[in-house]
Enzyme design. Structure first.
Site, PDB file in Angstrom:
ATOM      1  N   HIS A 172       0.735  -1.094  -0.201  1.00  0.00           N
ATOM      2  CA  HIS A 172       0.118  -0.152  -0.107  1.00  0.00           C
ATOM      3  C   HIS A 172       0.754   1.302   0.057  1.00  0.00           C
ATOM      4  O   HIS A 172       0.386   2.416  -0.688  1.00  0.00           O
ATOM      5  CB  HIS A 172      -1.072  -0.047   1.167  1.00  0.00           C
ATOM      6  CG  HIS A 172      -2.268   0.947   1.033  1.00  0.00           C
ATOM      7  ND1 HIS A 172      -3.338   0.761   1.733  1.00  0.00           N
ATOM      8  CD2 HIS A 172      -2.258   1.640  -0.011  1.00  0.00           C
ATOM      9  CE1 HIS A 172      -4.210   1.309   1.298  1.00  0.00           C
ATOM     10  NE2 HIS A 172      -3.890   2.136   0.315  1.00  0.00           N
ATOM     11  N   TYR A 192     -14.657   6.169   8.051  1.00  0.00           N
ATOM     12  CA  TYR A 192     -13.834   6.636   7.153  1.00  0.00           C
ATOM     13  C   TYR A 192     -13.912   6.244   5.531  1.00  0.00           C
ATOM     14  O   TYR A 192     -14.543   4.876   5.468  1.00  0.00           O
ATOM     15  CB  TYR A 192     -12.488   6.000   7.326  1.00  0.00           C
ATOM     16  CG  TYR A 192     -11.131   6.186   6.436  1.00  0.00           C
ATOM     17  CD1 TYR A 192      -9.953   7.136   7.154  1.00  0.00           C
ATOM     18  CD2 TYR A 192     -11.059   5.667   5.264  1.00  0.00           C
ATOM     19  CE1 TYR A 192      -8.871   7.515   6.534  1.00  0.00           C
ATOM     20  CE2 TYR A 192      -9.884   6.121   4.500  1.00  0.00           C
ATOM     21  CZ  TYR A 192      -8.882   6.938   5.068  1.00  0.00           C
ATOM     22  OH  TYR A 192      -7.703   7.170   4.310  1.00  0.00           O
ATOM     23  N   THR A 207      -4.670  10.642  -1.230  1.00  0.00           N
ATOM     24  CA  THR A 207      -5.888  10.493  -0.471  1.00  0.00           C
ATOM     25  C   THR A 207      -6.420  11.514   0.549  1.00  0.00           C
ATOM     26  O   THR A 207      -5.502  12.235   0.933  1.00  0.00           O
ATOM     27  CB  THR A 207      -6.396   9.180   0.038  1.00  0.00           C
ATOM     28  OG1 THR A 207      -5.218   8.725   1.228  1.00  0.00           O
ATOM     29  CG2 THR A 207      -6.169   7.988  -1.021  1.00  0.00           C
TER      30      THR A 207
END
Length: 797
Positions: A503, A619, A632
């Site tokens: 990630h 979230y 993001t």
């Protein structure tokens, strides 16, 4: 391979008759082709660099400017003559050039300076145009005159035939919100979560922060904003991802799934070969920058920065922080199969192997009877366990000798291919509609795709085939993935496949773009023969993949087993359920005249309240790639409006009209929050950076400490799809992917990833922890299904 050919391509020996020279022409030809390919790659990079540097103009526009200036000089235009003369007087050494050479040189210099000035003006104008955000807040179908003018100018200045990175220098920087705006937005986001007393206390913390420490931190952050291209991304990568010392398996890595309603082949080696070729085609498009940048509404470019490290990248463990290392070139992939690692070259003697040749290479690995070396089978568990033991082991046992060479082969690979020894399939019943369009291949046989039902452990619930498929992609067995690599392509023995992504280097939409492109190449371009093999020619005689060798002493084996124990504890705690929501999809939602994403998010608020009996911080990931190096921002779907709507839905006294009105308010609030986040007006990234500054300054803030420690008990994300024009899921719904998922963020919370698959289906990947008595992924999935249906029924006539 080229180095080996150099060693034997030119040999000589001294004899009584003199020096005997032996030249191997084939070997020298291979060396020549390898060098030729390297120079071609360099020329591509130079060409692309010139194109990107001069965009939205072009290198040839310099010639146009020079011609124009020369024409003005020949025509006797006074201004041109005066400017060229000033260039000659001020920039050329006195007496160095004689007329008319001095005039020619000064004309070229002036034309170049004028050309650079035009490029700068065009780029700055484009940056201003790309900073316009009013269009995002205008109602659909009602475009203002200013927006129409902006669209016209943007189309003019965006230029033609952009390369992947053409717009990078023209993208605006992520704006830094004012302290007052962020505090106001934060208080509004928690209004529905806190009671009156709790809200007053938080309001007091906010006022204290704004009056004392906040302005000081904001000034320091403003300096970073001035200095950097993005004030968030480097700190986000370092502190959220790379400095974490807990395992990245499940906690950070994520997965993506195959097109589950079709299977083009049942041969593992064939599927691995075609997918590898598709992925390498995408890599070549990145290297040559021929990949088209993603355009929002076919007009606004998104940042392409994250594509740079998709391939040839690995995460290196450290004691305090990990680091990402990107290698400029890689001619091989690392392959894992039944406890053994291999180095497989996809480029030999200067040319790429064909899919058929790659298939033979993969088949060689599958057929190799060589057992794993001592301690090798569970070696990958080092990347699944805690980071500090892995860092210490790497320094001690992998810094020299054969271990260093073998580890280097994995870390420098383009990516990792896992030839898994399991088979996974989908559950056919929920997909009966799209299975009507499934292509029946000549090799098709029920026995080839039949999978035994998952074995249920004691205390476990029944799991679907898709549940098991998702779990395998998320964590495997804890040792059969190399979780530090940018991504693992996982191919199962029945031809199914998926991907596990790291990630820190890129977010899921970028990996989804890569995966969708490769899947399209596999299905629509490369294809398979009637018996499931790769199409095209396959020459013989290539050297087989090299089995990597290791020296694993007892002490290292103990560390490996400890990491595997840690990994097993994590993976056995995962409760993952894939909900195939086939009652209705985007088509029905659009009839309600609301955003599909907002509909789903508000439905999840209703589902969570029914599941937990209360509201919690939620979230949702939103991209900020409208800005340079953007990643993001956090949308906070839980709002006062969403809470009010949930209360109305649970009230027996509320009328249908009141519920619809409450739903519309909640949707409008969510849509505006999402737009704010995309436009750089979010809450959480700003607060995160202020917190980092406070740590650098060794200042304590009760407000920031509390805000940054709040758990996200409902963490959600929508998987992007249709980022290429290679797959048409309207014509071929069987090409629909089930998307992907991730592990839960909080110990007592849920992680939910969803993909809107065409007009009639939505996939939800719901994860939680078995150890939590408060959560149950199957229960929450059913609550989502019921909430989706209950809201839809409000609009039934």
């Amino acid at each position: 391979m080229a180095e080996a050919h150099v060693a034997v391509g030119f040999q000589f020996s001294v004899t009584d008759e003199g020096i005997d020279v032996n030249v191997n022409l084939e070997a020298l030809k291979a060396v020549f082709n390898s060098g030729k390919r390297s120079w071609i790659k360099k020329l591509w990079r130079i060409k692309n660099h010139l194109h990107t540097t001069t965009y939205p103009a072009s290198p040839l526009s310099w010639l146009a400017v020079l011609t124009l200036v020369t024409g003005c000089l020949l025509g006797g235009m006074g201004l041109a003559v005066s400017l060229v003369q000033k260039t000659e007087d001020n920039l050329l050494p006195s007496g160095y050039f004689e007329p008319p050479t001095s005039t020619y040189v000064s004309t070229i210099i002036f034309s170049t300076l004028l050309w650079l000035a035009i490029i700068y003006i065009m780029r700055y104008t484009l940056k201003i145009l790309l900073s316009y955000r009013r269009f995002m807040y205008e109602p659909r179908g009602k475009m203002s005159l200013l927006t129409k003018l902006w669209m016209l100018l943007t189309k003019v200045f965006c230029g033609r035939k952009p390369l992947l990175y053409s717009y990078q220098n023209s993208l605006p920087n992520l704006p830094l919100p004012s302290l007052d705006d962020t505090m106001t937005r934060y208080l509004r986001s928690v209004e529905g979560l806190l009671d009156e007393e709790g809200y007053k206390r938080m309001d007091g913390l906010v006022k204290d922060f704004k009056a004392n420490l906040g302005p000081k931190l904001q000034r320091y952050l403003w300096l970073k904003w001035l200095w950097s291209s993005n004030y968030v991304s480097d700190w986000w990568e370092e502190y959220v991802y790379l400095r974490g010392r807990s395992p990245i398996m499940v906690n950070s890595n994520y997965y993506g799934m195959d097109a589950i309603a079709m299977k083009p082949t049942f041969k593992q080696a064939s599927r691995a070969a075609n997918m590898t070729m598709g992925l390498l085609t995408f890599r070549r498009a990145i290297d040559r920058e021929t990949l088209q940048p993603i355009m929002l509404q076919n007009l606004i470019p998104l940042c392409s920065w994250q594509y740079e490290r998709l391939f040839n990248t690995t995460r290196i463990p450290g004691l305090e922080t990990d680091k990402l290392v990107h290698f400029t070139q890689a001619r091989h992939v690392a392959v894992f199969h039944e406890g053994r690692f291999y180095k497989l070259f996809f480029q030999i003697n200067g040319r790429m192997l064909t899919p058929g040749e790659l298939e033979k290479q993969f088949q060689y690995i599958l057929d190799d009877p060589t057992p794993p070396g001592e301690g090798e089978k569970h070696l990958g568990a080092l990347t699944a366990g805690d980071r500090i033991p892995w860092a210490l082991a790497r320094q001690r046992f992998f810094s020299s000798g054969i271990n260093k060479v073998s580890l280097h082969a994995i870390e420098t690979a383009a990516f990792v291919v896992v030839l898994d020894d399991e088979a996974h399939e989908y559950d056919q019943e929920p997909l009966h509609e799209i299975l009507k369009n499934q292509t029946i291949h000549p090799w098709y046989n029920e026995d080839l795709i039949r999978i035994d039902p998952p074995k249920k452990k004691e205390g476990e619930r029944d799991q679907t085939l898709l549940d098991m498929f998702g779990r395998s992609l998320l964590h495997g067995k804890g040792y059969d993935r190399w979780f530090d690599k940018s991504f693992n392509l996982i191919v199962y023995k029945n031809g199914r496949m998926g991907v596990n992504g790291e990630h820190s280097l890129a977010d899921a939409p970028v990996m989804a773009h890569l995966f969708e492109f490769a899947l399209a190449e596999d299905i629509t371009t490369l294809g398979y023969t009637e018996d499931g093999h790769c199409r095209g020619p396959a020459q013989m005689g290539f050297p087989p993949p090299t089995k990597l060798k290791w020296e694993i002493p007892g002490e290292l084996q103990k560390i490996i087993e400890e990491s595997l124990t840690t990994a097993n504890g994590i993976l056995e705690d995962v409760d993952l359920h894939l909900l195939v929501h086939n009652d209705f999809g985007k088509g029905q939602i659009k009839k309600c005249k609301v955003s599909p994403d907002a509909y789903i998010q508000i439905a999840m608020q209703l589902a969570y309240f029914r599941d937990a009996g209360k509201f919690n911080l939620t979230y949702e990931a939103s991209m900020t790639r409208l800005y340079r190096e953007g990643r993001t921002e956090t949308v906070r779907p839980n709002s006062k409006e969403s809470c009010d709507f949930v209360y109305l839905m649970e009230s027996e006294d509320a009328t249908k009209e009141e519920k619809i009105a409450g739903f519309q308010k909640a949707v409008d609030r969510h849509v505006n929050s999402y737009r704010d986040c995309m436009c750089g007006k979010g809450v959480d990234r700003h607060l995160f950076c202020l917190y980092v500054v406070s740590k650098y300054l060794e200042e304590e803030s009760p407000f920031l400490k509390e805000v940054l420690s709040e758990p996200w008990r409902l963490s959600t994300s929508q998987t992007a799809h249709q980022q290429t024009n290679k797959l048409d899921i309207r014509k071929h719904p069987e090409h629909i992917s089930a998307g992907g998922g991730f592990g839960p963020v909080a110990d007592d919370g849920y992680g939910v990833s969803y993909i809107i698959a065409g007009e009639d289906m939505i996939f939800f990947h719901v994860s939680s922890k078995r150890s939590s008595p408060k959560t149950d992924s199957l229960r929450f999935s059913e609550n989502i299904r019921k909430a989706m249906t209950d809201i839809r029924q409000l609009f039934d006539e």
